[in-house]
Design a protein around this motif. Structure first.
Motif, PDB file in Angstrom:
ATOM      1  N   TYR A  29       0.814  -1.217   0.000  1.00 27.50           N
ATOM      2  CA  TYR A  29       0.000   0.000   0.000  1.00 27.50           C
ATOM      3  C   TYR A  29       0.847   1.267   0.000  1.00 27.50           C
ATOM      4  CZ  TYR A  29      -3.592  -3.349   1.346  1.00 27.50           C
ATOM      5  OH  TYR A  29      -4.444  -4.405   1.381  1.00 27.50           O
ATOM      6  N   SER A  30       1.847   1.294   0.864  1.00 29.64           N
ATOM      7  CA  SER A  30       2.609   2.539   0.962  1.00 29.64           C
ATOM      8  C   SER A  30       3.508   2.710  -0.262  1.00 29.64           C
ATOM      9  CB  SER A  30       3.404   2.598   2.258  1.00 29.64           C
ATOM     10  OG  SER A  30       4.413   1.629   2.220  1.00 29.64           O
ATOM     11  N   THR A  33       1.331   4.502  -2.672  1.00 31.75           N
ATOM     12  CA  THR A  33       1.210   5.913  -2.307  1.00 31.75           C
ATOM     13  C   THR A  33       2.492   6.658  -2.659  1.00 31.75           C
ATOM     14  OG1 THR A  33      -0.029   5.091  -0.435  1.00 31.75           O
ATOM     15  CG2 THR A  33       0.450   7.432  -0.470  1.00 31.75           C
ATOM     16  N   PRO A 194     -10.562  10.955  -2.357  1.00 36.54           N
ATOM     17  CA  PRO A 194      -9.729  10.195  -1.405  1.00 36.54           C
ATOM     18  C   PRO A 194      -8.239  10.389  -1.666  1.00 36.54           C
ATOM     19  CG  PRO A 194     -11.505   8.834  -2.257  1.00 36.54           C
ATOM     20  CD  PRO A 194     -11.516  10.086  -3.070  1.00 36.54           C
ATOM     21  N   THR A 198      -5.080  12.019   0.567  1.00 37.79           N
ATOM     22  CA  THR A 198      -3.720  11.501   0.744  1.00 37.79           C
ATOM     23  C   THR A 198      -2.707  12.626   0.555  1.00 37.79           C
ATOM     24  OG1 THR A 198      -4.470   9.414  -0.176  1.00 37.79           O
ATOM     25  CG2 THR A 198      -2.105   9.759  -0.055  1.00 37.79           C
ATOM     26  N   ARG A 202      -0.025  14.250   3.266  1.00 39.18           N
ATOM     27  CA  ARG A 202       1.417  14.153   3.007  1.00 39.18           C
ATOM     28  C   ARG A 202       2.051  15.510   2.776  1.00 39.18           C
ATOM     29  NH1 ARG A 202       3.275   8.851   1.094  1.00 39.18           N
ATOM     30  NH2 ARG A 202       5.030   9.897   0.119  1.00 39.18           N
ATOM     31  N   SER A 449      -6.384   4.934  -4.287  1.00 38.27           N
ATOM     32  CA  SER A 449      -7.301   4.138  -3.464  1.00 38.27           C
ATOM     33  C   SER A 449      -7.861   2.963  -4.263  1.00 38.27           C
ATOM     34  CB  SER A 449      -8.432   5.014  -2.939  1.00 38.27           C
ATOM     35  OG  SER A 449      -9.178   5.526  -4.009  1.00 38.27           O
ATOM     36  N   LYS A 452      -4.982   0.287  -4.705  1.00 36.66           N
ATOM     37  CA  LYS A 452      -4.755  -0.455  -3.454  1.00 36.66           C
ATOM     38  C   LYS A 452      -5.797  -1.553  -3.295  1.00 36.66           C
ATOM     39  CE  LYS A 452      -2.661   3.434  -1.133  1.00 36.66           C
ATOM     40  NZ  LYS A 452      -2.951   4.588  -0.293  1.00 36.66           N
ATOM     41  N   ASN A 453      -6.942  -1.343  -3.881  1.00 36.06           N
ATOM     42  CA  ASN A 453      -8.012  -2.331  -3.779  1.00 36.06           C
ATOM     43  C   ASN A 453      -7.746  -3.555  -4.643  1.00 36.06           C
ATOM     44  OD1 ASN A 453     -10.358  -3.084  -2.620  1.00 36.06           O
ATOM     45  ND2 ASN A 453     -11.527  -1.328  -3.365  1.00 36.06           N
ATOM     46  N   HIS A 457      -4.329  -8.588  -1.037  1.00 34.04           N
ATOM     47  CA  HIS A 457      -4.301  -8.235   0.379  1.00 34.04           C
ATOM     48  C   HIS A 457      -3.464  -9.239   1.143  1.00 34.04           C
ATOM     49  CE1 HIS A 457      -8.428  -6.190  -0.231  1.00 34.04           C
ATOM     50  NE2 HIS A 457      -7.433  -5.507  -0.730  1.00 34.04           N
ATOM     51  N   ALA A 458      -2.962  -8.811   2.253  1.00 34.51           N
ATOM     52  CA  ALA A 458      -2.296  -9.667   3.251  1.00 34.51           C
ATOM     53  C   ALA A 458      -1.067 -10.376   2.690  1.00 34.51           C
ATOM     54  CB  ALA A 458      -3.269 -10.684   3.845  1.00 34.51           C
TER      55      ALA A 458
END
Lengths: 474, 477
Positions: A29-30, A33, A194, A198, A202, A449, A452-453, A457-458
């Motif tokens: 995720y980061s 970004t 969204p 961010t 930042r 956003s 990231k979806n 995940h995980a």
């Protein structure tokens, strides 16, 4: 984590067991970004300034020529009897068409759950807005009596007692393009909120915090807000989908509803919509290949994204090719002499060269994308997409130059653009690129956003594992 | 700030108030799990924050489906009705007094709602629905909200980047500072923090209030100016936006030609200083040849006597209320003997039947009646007896010496009744005595129709006014 060699990655291989990853380099995720916000936070690449300088100069030229047009009148253009419509409407239809890919990517691909759209939709929507601004300029300035431009709109004035004629396609155009510009702007801005939040969080500078704070409307990412936001996004997508089809349909009505041979055809609406998507995707490719290279976004806008777009270009190119052929067939089959003459004249008349450019750029050159190397090599697809843009501009030119040989041979006229016509076309590109460069500089070029979806995940190792697998099988 | 002003309602209070407890999670799955447990623990006032919409969080938190779609549907349907009404009103209704529409008859298409109204209706539905979606969503979300205690927490900045948060409000019935913190730890929170509402900074600065009031007044200026200008007449000269459209670089008919030489030695385009060429002598405009004497002039061809003196009526326009011109009491031939009707000295032989292209019909008489009542009845009266409004008013003025007036002739006068139709046609065309010529106002065919109607009126047996009319009329025809 992000240690995989970029050059060895290939997510274009079709593999039945795994879904091809949409984000490469094992980004979390980061990382996403940092990559997207980095476009805004880091110094712009050196080439940004010369391109921006050139674009701004062309924009100023555009503005100066608009003033020249206002004070001298439309006589500064090459339009003359019988070619009353010329570069102004060619440029209008060209730019409106460009915009359509943005809405297609953001709305139609969203409804079809095409997750690869997430990396490209923001830039494509921005392109839509800027293209519509360029498009709206031309009908706005061509009306001759510019000081009564508001007659285009249903403005209640007691003294005028005049209203728009709601049975005219030119009025439908005002409503269609106006609605399109507004809805696209709302859709674009809403999708960006969204990401603007961010940027707000930042931003190091006070001005940045204030401006992005204002633009992001106090967004917190609350689950209750996300719920309504996603619902609104789906509704807007569902509204934008018929809208985008209607806009170019209405644009084609400008021609199809008139009773001129070569224009009065029922194939125009679908053929215009296909052409619009075709030219729009070509413009997205033209813009995004340099953007991903200059800003180092290769892991987000991957070769697979570009390949998908090239496949759409090829498919829509075949659609317009079919339409060109069907037009010729219908003209021959109709048995109407005027219709047959219009199409004979289009292909072999005094603008045969424009027809030749149109047909080769739009129908033949995109066929190169059948070869995988052609559709996965960035520099090569940019060349093809520029050809497509040229071809689509000439498609509109070819259609409108039907006016040059009207019903009375005595008034036939070989239209030549003046220097003002050509400079205004160039100037509109300047305006377009100025806005796009500012967008890259100050706004999130990729929908963070949404990306990231779609990253796994995980288990961040999954994408990497698959990437390694792909690399091995390559 | 709390101590600086005596008007402050809370002179000394706590500087901040805890409104919630915030827990941080490192991945979306932990957040969803924590939400489920918060819901099961009976919390009502809690919310989750994430950089992207997390799948499955809505049921985990027990969020009910939003009513936004119904709101959009309602606005969209309203937009549809508004669009249809707008188009109908503007293009079909033109009888209203204020803001009338304009009935556009174009290519014979119907005025009422037709398929041509579909595109605009469609676009208005989309536009209103898009506005409803966009603004409705922010409204339902209670945004924009720029002041939010969460934004003061440094850690929370990562809520838009890569971290996931859960906040339970202190207002929740089940909230207990220690127990809730303990639960957060159990659910796997990686950090826990209080959310504090800053109470020292609640007042809007005075500057904003002043700026707001001034701004409101400034906003009123344009509408007030518009309202002032609305409906008033501007005496200032018109603004010429594009001068070369208003004053075009060309010469119109009857203008003098430009001086293309110098001021001392002027040279004109043509020797006669005109910018146009006069037609060659004897030129007849298309459709103006009018060879047929019977139809266009009302007499038998070849019977026009050589001119003895100029026809008086040709020389000057009519002065209906004249102060006494040379023609006012023009000497005229004596009363004709009915036996010699049609023979007027110095005049051609008038025809006594209608000429060829004109045909007698009921429609022609009706047309003649209508034209007579427009052009002739003002003096001659509806019955032709010379008691029209103008005549009566002029006689009243003449009685007090304010004007000289020759009584309008009754068409039932015996001297008129005997006249052939050709002469009546000539009177209408060229005027006679103080009556002016009407040939430029009334087309030939209508003049014949009027002459026909006059003949028809004369057959009705209306008697000419006795006494008064006859003696003054005697000097005339």
């Amino acid at each position: 984590m992000a240690t995989v060699d970029l050059t060895s990655l290939d997510n274009t291989i079709e593999d039945g067991k795994h879904r091809a990853p949409l984000v490469l380099g094992g980004m979390n995720y980061s990382d996403v970004t940092d990559a997207v916000a980095g476009v805004w936070e880091k110094k712009q690449p050196a080439i940004w300034w010369p391109i921006f300088g050139l674009s701004v100069s062309l924009t100023l030229l555009f503005g100066a020529l608009i003033m020249h047009l206002f004070f001298k009148g439309v006589g500064v253009w090459g339009n003359n009897n019988p070619t009353y419509w010329a570069f102004d409407i060619v440029n209008f239809v060209f730019w409106v068409g460009i915009g359509h890919a943005g809405t297609l990517i953001s709305a139609i691909l969203f409804l079809f759950r095409q997750h690869w759209r997430t990396s490209i939709n923001r830039a494509a929507e921005a392109m839509t807005i800027f293209a519509v601004i360029c498009a709206a300029t031309f009908p706005g300035i061509h009306i001759g009596r510019i000081w009564v431009f508001y007659w285009l709109f249903p403005v209640p004035t007691e003294h005028l007692a005049m209203w728009p004629n709601f049975r005219s396609p030119l009025l439908w155009d005002v409503f269609a393009v106006g609605t399109y510009a507004t809805t696209s702007l709302l859709f674009w801005y809403m999708g960006m909120v969204p990401d603007l939040a961010t940027f707000r969080d930042r931003s190091k500078s006070k001005i940045g915090q204030f401006v992005y704070g204002l633009l992001s409307l106090g967004w917190t990412g609350s689950a209750r807000n996300w719920h309504r936001y996603e619902m609104a996004y789906t509704i807007l997508a569902a509204l934008a989908t018929p809208l985008v089809l209607s806009v170019h349909t209405v644009v084609s009505f400008d021609f199809a509803v008139s009773q001129l041979p070569g224009w009065h055809t029922t194939i125009f609406p679908p053929y215009f919509v296909a052409g619009a998507i075709f030219s729009g995707f070509a413009m997205v490719v033209t813009l995004l290949v340099p953007v991903r290279k200059l800003y180092g976004l290769e892991n987000l806008i991957t070769i697979r994204h570009l390949e998908n777009m090239n496949k759409i270009i090829m498919a829509t190119g075949l659609m317009v090719g079919t339409a060109y052929t069907i037009e010729l067939f219908i003209a021959a089959y109709s048995g109407v002499a005027s219709e047959q003459f219009a199409f004979y004249n289009r292909a072999f008349g005094n603008y045969w060269w424009a027809y030749f450019i149109m047909f080769s750029c739009n129908v033949f050159i995109p066929q190169l994308f059948w070869i995988k190397w052609c559709r996965t090599t960035p520099w090569f697809m940019v060349i093809v997409s520029i050809f497509v843009n040229i071809g689509m501009w000439f498609e509109r030119f070819v259609i409108i130059m039907a006016l040059c040989r009207d019903f009375i041979p005595g008034s036939w006229f070989y239209y030549r653009p003046t220097w003002v016509d050509l400079s205004m076309l160039l100037g509109s590109f300047g305006l377009f690129f100025t806005l796009f460069l500012l967008f890259c500089r100050y706004l999130p070029v990729i929908a963070m956003s949404e990306v990231k979806n779609v990253i796994p995940h995980a288990d961040h190792g999954h994408g990497e594992e698959h990437a390694a697998h792909s690399a091995a099988s390559h | 700030m709390a101590h600086s002003s005596s008007k402050q309602p809370k002179p000394a209070g706590p500087k901040s108030k805890t409104i919630g407890l915030l827990a941080q999670f490192d991945d979306p799955e932990s957040l969803v799990a924590a939400c489920e447990r918060a819901r099961d623990a009976g919390y009502q006032k809690f919310d989750a924050y994430s950089p992207f919409p997390v799948h499955g969080i809505d049921p985990a938190m027990g969020i009910s489906r939003t009513r936004l779609p119904f709101f959009v549907l309602a606005i969209g349907l309203t937009g549809c009705l508004v669009a249809l009404a707008m188009q109908y009103y503007m293009n079909a209704v033109d009888w209203t007094k204020i803001f009338p529409g304009y009935a556009f008859f174009i290519s014979g298409k119907p005025l009422e709602i037709s398929p041509a109204n579909i595109p605009v209706t469609f676009e208005v539905i989309i536009l209103s629905s898009a506005f409803a979606t966009f603004f409705g969503m922010w409204l339902f979300n209670r945004l924009p909200q720029f002041a939010n205690p969460l934004h003061r927490i440094n850690r929370f900045r990562r809520a838009t980047n890569d971290r996931f948060f859960l906040m339970v409000e202190t207002a929740d019935a089940k909230f207990d500072a220690n127990r809730t913190r303990q639960q957060f730890e159990e659910w796997g929170a990686t950090a826990i923090e209080n959310v504090d509402l800053d109470l020292t900074d609640q007042e809007i600065p005075k500057f904003f209030k002043m700026a707001g009031i001034v701004g409101m007044f400034l906003l009123l200026v344009p509408p007030v100016m518009t309202f002032r200008a609305y409906g008033s007449t501007n005496r200032a000269p018109r603004l010429h936006v594009v001068p070369d459209m208003d004053w075009q670089d060309k010469y119109k008919a009857q203008q003098t030609s430009p001086n293309i030489g110098t001021d001392k030695e002027p040279v004109f385009l043509y020797a006669d200083d005109r910018a146009m060429r006069a037609p060659v002598a004897g030129t007849v405009a298309r459709g103006d040849l009018q060879e047929d004497d019977r139809y266009f002039r009302g007499y038998e061809p070849g019977t026009l006597p050589p001119p003895v003196k100029p026809v008086a009526a040709e020389s000057s326009p009519a002065n209906f209320v004249s102060t006494g011109g040379p023609n006012a009491q023009d000497p005229a031939p004596a009363v004709q003997d009915p036996a010699t009707a049609g023979q007027y000295p110095g005049e051609p032989k008038w025809i006594d039947t209608v000429p060829a292209p004109f045909t007698v019909s009921e429609a022609a008489i009706a047309r003649g009646k209508q034209r007579f009542e427009i052009y002739c009845s003002v003096c001659h009266g509806y019955d032709g007896n010379g008691n029209g409004l103008v005549n009566r008013r002029a006689l009243a003025l003449a009685a007090t010496g304010q004007a000289q007036w020759t009584t309008a002739k009754s068409i039932h006068d015996p001297t008129v009744k005997v006249q052939p139709i050709g002469r009546i046609f000539d009177t209408i065309s060229n005027g006679r005595n103080s009556m002016g010529p009407y040939r430029s106002q009334i087309p030939v065919e209508d003049r014949w129709a009027i002459a026909l109607y006059v003949k028809a009126l004369q057959e009705t047996g209306i008697q000419p006014p006795a006494g008064a009319a006859v003696p003054p009329a005697a000097p005339q025809q």
